[in-house]
Design a protein around this motif. Structure first.
Motif, mmCIF file in Angstrom:
data_model
loop_
_atom_site.group_PDB
_atom_site.id
_atom_site.type_symbol
_atom_site.label_atom_id
_atom_site.label_comp_id
_atom_site.label_asym_id
_atom_site.label_seq_id
_atom_site.Cartn_x
_atom_site.Cartn_y
_atom_site.Cartn_z
ATOM 1 N N MET A 361 0.837 -1.203 0.000
ATOM 2 C CA MET A 361 0.000 0.000 0.000
ATOM 3 C C MET A 361 0.874 1.254 0.000
ATOM 4 N N ARG A 362 1.966 1.183 0.765
ATOM 5 C CA ARG A 362 2.910 2.298 0.808
ATOM 6 C C ARG A 362 3.492 2.547 -0.587
ATOM 7 N N ALA A 363 3.831 1.462 -1.283
ATOM 8 C CA ALA A 363 4.398 1.586 -2.629
ATOM 9 C C ALA A 363 3.371 2.195 -3.585
ATOM 10 N N GLN A 364 2.123 1.762 -3.496
ATOM 11 C CA GLN A 364 1.077 2.293 -4.373
ATOM 12 C C GLN A 364 0.906 3.803 -4.152
ATOM 13 N N ILE A 365 0.938 4.210 -2.883
ATOM 14 C CA ILE A 365 0.775 5.635 -2.583
ATOM 15 C C ILE A 365 1.978 6.415 -3.117
ATOM 16 N N ALA A 366 3.179 5.842 -2.978
ATOM 17 C CA ALA A 366 4.374 6.516 -3.494
ATOM 18 C C ALA A 366 4.300 6.659 -5.019
ATOM 19 N N TYR A 367 3.902 5.578 -5.722
ATOM 20 C CA TYR A 367 3.773 5.666 -7.188
ATOM 21 C C TYR A 367 2.773 6.747 -7.561
ATOM 22 N N ALA A 368 1.667 6.786 -6.836
ATOM 23 C CA ALA A 368 0.587 7.716 -7.183
ATOM 24 C C ALA A 368 1.030 9.160 -7.006
ATOM 25 N N ARG A 369 2.083 9.386 -6.214
ATOM 26 C CA ARG A 369 2.524 10.763 -5.974
ATOM 27 C C ARG A 369 3.631 11.196 -6.915
ATOM 28 N N GLU A 370 4.033 10.294 -7.836
ATOM 29 C CA GLU A 370 5.208 10.638 -8.639
ATOM 30 C C GLU A 370 4.939 11.779 -9.603
ATOM 31 N N SER A 371 3.753 11.821 -10.218
ATOM 32 C CA SER A 371 3.500 12.869 -11.206
ATOM 33 C C SER A 371 2.761 14.035 -10.564
ATOM 34 N N VAL A 372 2.987 15.229 -11.117
ATOM 35 C CA VAL A 372 2.268 16.398 -10.593
ATOM 36 C C VAL A 372 0.762 16.218 -10.802
ATOM 37 N N THR A 373 0.394 15.574 -11.923
ATOM 38 C CA THR A 373 -1.027 15.379 -12.224
ATOM 39 C C THR A 373 -1.700 14.564 -11.125
ATOM 40 N N ASN A 374 -1.053 13.466 -10.711
ATOM 41 C CA ASN A 374 -1.642 12.632 -9.660
ATOM 42 C C ASN A 374 -1.614 13.305 -8.296
ATOM 43 N N GLN A 375 -0.577 14.101 -8.021
ATOM 44 C CA GLN A 375 -0.567 14.822 -6.732
ATOM 45 C C GLN A 375 -1.779 15.743 -6.646
ATOM 46 N N ALA A 376 -2.061 16.441 -7.747
ATOM 47 C CA ALA A 376 -3.205 17.358 -7.754
ATOM 48 C C ALA A 376 -4.513 16.585 -7.666
ATOM 49 N N LEU A 377 -4.563 15.430 -8.343
ATOM 50 C CA LEU A 377 -5.763 14.594 -8.289
ATOM 51 C C LEU A 377 -6.054 14.200 -6.840
ATOM 52 N N LEU A 378 -5.016 13.745 -6.132
ATOM 53 C CA LEU A 378 -5.230 13.268 -4.758
ATOM 54 C C LEU A 378 -5.602 14.415 -3.818
ATOM 55 N N LEU A 379 -4.946 15.569 -3.969
ATOM 56 C CA LEU A 379 -5.297 16.719 -3.120
ATOM 57 C C LEU A 379 -6.754 17.118 -3.333
ATOM 58 N N GLY A 380 -7.158 17.193 -4.606
ATOM 59 C CA GLY A 380 -8.529 17.630 -4.911
ATOM 60 C C GLY A 380 -9.554 16.597 -4.498
ATOM 61 N N MET A 381 -9.276 15.343 -4.790
ATOM 62 C CA MET A 381 -10.222 14.282 -4.437
ATOM 63 C C MET A 381 -10.457 14.269 -2.928
ATOM 64 N N TRP A 382 -9.365 14.339 -2.153
ATOM 65 C CA TRP A 382 -9.545 14.297 -0.696
ATOM 66 C C TRP A 382 -10.230 15.549 -0.172
ATOM 67 N N GLU A 383 -9.976 16.697 -0.805
ATOM 68 C CA GLU A 383 -10.653 17.914 -0.340
ATOM 69 C C GLU A 383 -12.163 17.812 -0.553
ATOM 70 N N VAL A 384 -12.606 17.296 -1.704
ATOM 71 C CA VAL A 384 -14.054 17.235 -1.923
ATOM 72 C C VAL A 384 -14.687 16.111 -1.109
ATOM 73 N N LEU A 385 -13.907 15.100 -0.735
ATOM 74 C CA LEU A 385 -14.472 14.016 0.073
ATOM 75 C C LEU A 385 -14.351 14.295 1.571
ATOM 76 N N ASP A 386 -13.274 14.977 1.969
ATOM 77 C CA ASP A 386 -13.021 15.201 3.400
ATOM 78 C C ASP A 386 -12.180 16.455 3.583
ATOM 79 N N ARG A 387 -10.836 16.287 3.659
ATOM 80 C CA ARG A 387 -9.905 17.416 3.752
ATOM 81 C C ARG A 387 -8.683 17.068 2.929
ATOM 82 N N TYR A 388 -8.104 18.061 2.240
ATOM 83 C CA TYR A 388 -6.965 17.774 1.357
ATOM 84 C C TYR A 388 -5.779 17.171 2.102
ATOM 85 N N THR A 389 -5.679 17.450 3.405
ATOM 86 C CA THR A 389 -4.543 16.931 4.185
ATOM 87 C C THR A 389 -4.538 15.397 4.230
ATOM 88 N N ARG A 390 -5.691 14.778 3.986
ATOM 89 C CA ARG A 390 -5.738 13.310 3.978
ATOM 90 C C ARG A 390 -4.816 12.717 2.914
#
Length: 427
Positions: A361-390
């Motif tokens: 799971m740690r590896a999957q999260i690390a891969y998902a953070r490699e591109s700027v596109t995915n970093q923005a996706l995760l920040l936005g997704m968590w903000e609309v679901l809960d808080r971006y800090t997640r």
């Protein structure tokens, strides 16, 4: 946990209520802009299912300032890519461009937030496109089964509806109804803008103020007040249609992503069928060490078998999906799936399994953070679901999960009373 590669996130709310999240990432001369709206199938009532997805299509049809056919050309000429998508809990649009061209994204999004045209002939054209898209899905047995399982598991909550909408609603929706959906939900006070990339955050914030700061806030948003009544007994549904094989889907009522049991359920999912990408677009890797693979695929009972559990704003489902191998039956596969559930309820995962799964799971999260596109996706997704800090704390939540937590959530949620079982039997 040190995330040296990830800069801090600057958060600022404009006077019209729009939240802006900026994160500098200087690994490549790129920047990505994601505009999220807190609207999706979850905000639709019977009669207007599919409205959010249809509105998303209409935003590619242009404004008085930028005709739709010019959007593609503008982005391509500036070396970028762009797209949009609709889910149950949100709608998002993104542009990834060379960092010095990122203003183009701000120009496009601030324009179409307010000025989308909804020309009558374009509305009719998209009606045909979307009905054809739905008909394409209807050739897929798993899509039929999923639709039947969802409408059986959810009796009232809009999660029961497909994002694309029902055929009857797609035939009946009018331009005025779509326009009113757009004017209600596509407003700065219902939006989150996320930019990540090779930018200077303070000067970019000034430009964002210029593009978005004067846009009018929308009306107060209609509350989503659906409460799914607690399920009291197992529900079963059988779909009989032409198809290549039998399929099984089992869905258990679980929790929303803010619940303390969310992380243990994610780990349970990984124990059963492998770690998944935290970006909802990521499919499951076939994980040969995971329980369902060993119990159902290696034994030739199922062509594939997986579990899934996704973050959602309201309580959603923990699901199992399997395609039955020739020579076996849906009943056998269902029994095999329930045997794996019972084993985890009795004994929980083994410690070596927990260690391996949390590492995956740690590896999957690390891969998902490699591109700027995915970093923005995760920040936005968590903000609309809960808080971006997640986006940054989820890893710590997962690492804190113990084998006993996984056993407890399996016992709590994967019970007969909470489940809906669907079989697809080919005619």
């Amino acid at each position: 946990m040190g995330h040296a590669s990830i800069g801090e996130t600057l958060s600022h709310t404009l006077r019209n209520g729009m939240l802006v999240l900026l994160r500098e990432a200087h690994s490549a001369p790129l920047a990505t802009s994601w505009l999220w709206y807190r609207v999706g199938a979850r905000n639709e009532s019977p009669g207007i299912t599919g409205a959010s997805h249809w509105v998303e299509h209409m935003l590619f049809k242009g404004t008085p300032h930028i005709p739709g056919r010019d959007l593609d050309r503008l982005i391509a000429r500036n070396g970028g890519t762009f797209n949009g998508f609709t889910a149950h809990d949100f709608t998002a649009y993104f542009e990834t461009l060379p960092a010095d061209r990122i203003d183009l994204a701000l120009q496009i999004e601030s324009d179409r937030m307010i000025n989308a045209l909804f020309a009558e002939e374009e509305v009719e054209h998209e009606r045909t496109v979307i009905l054809a898209e739905r008909e394409g899905h209807e050739n897929d047995p798993e899509w039929w089964l999923n639709e039947a399982v969802m409408t059986t598991a959810f009796q009232v909550h809009p999660y029961r509806n497909e994002v694309i909408g029902s055929r009857d609603d797609l035939l009946a929706l009018t331009r005025d109804r779509l326009m009113s959906h757009y004017q209600t939900f596509y407003r700065p006070n219902n939006a989150v803008l996320v930019l990540v990339g090779d930018v200077d955050a303070p000067t970019l914030m000034t430009r964002i103020e210029r593009y978005f700061g004067d846009l009018p806030a929308g009306p107060p948003l209609p509350p989503v007040s659906w409460r799914e009544p607690e399920q009291q007994e197992e529900r079963r549904v059988v779909v009989r249609r032409p198809g290549p094989a039998q399929y099984v889907q089992i869905a258990y009522h679980a929790v929303d992503c803010r619940h303390p049991d969310f992380a243990p359920l994610l780990v349970l999912d990984a124990v059963l069928s492998g770690a998944k990408s935290p970006a909802f677009s990521g499919g499951a890797q076939t994980n040969r060490s995971a329980r369902l693979y060993r119990a159902l695929v290696e034994t030739r009972l199922a062509a594939y078998a997986s579990s899934s559990f996704r973050p959602a704003r309201d309580p959603h489902l923990f699901e199992f999906h399997a395609m039955v191998q020739d020579g076996h039956t849906a009943d056998e596969v269902e029994r095999a799936l329930l045997t794996e559930v019972a084993a985890l309820q009795q004994n929980g995962p083994r410690l070596d399994e927990m260690t391996r799964v949390i590492k995956q799971m740690r590896a999957q999260i690390a891969y998902a953070r490699e591109s700027v596109t995915n970093q923005a996706l995760l920040l936005g997704m968590w903000e609309v679901l809960d808080r971006y800090t997640r986006a940054d704390t989820l890893l710590d939540d997962i690492a804190a999960v113990q084998a006993e937590d996984v056993r407890r959530v399996a016992q709590t949620y994967l019970t007969e009373r909470r489940r809906t079982v669907g079989h697809f039997i080919p005619l």
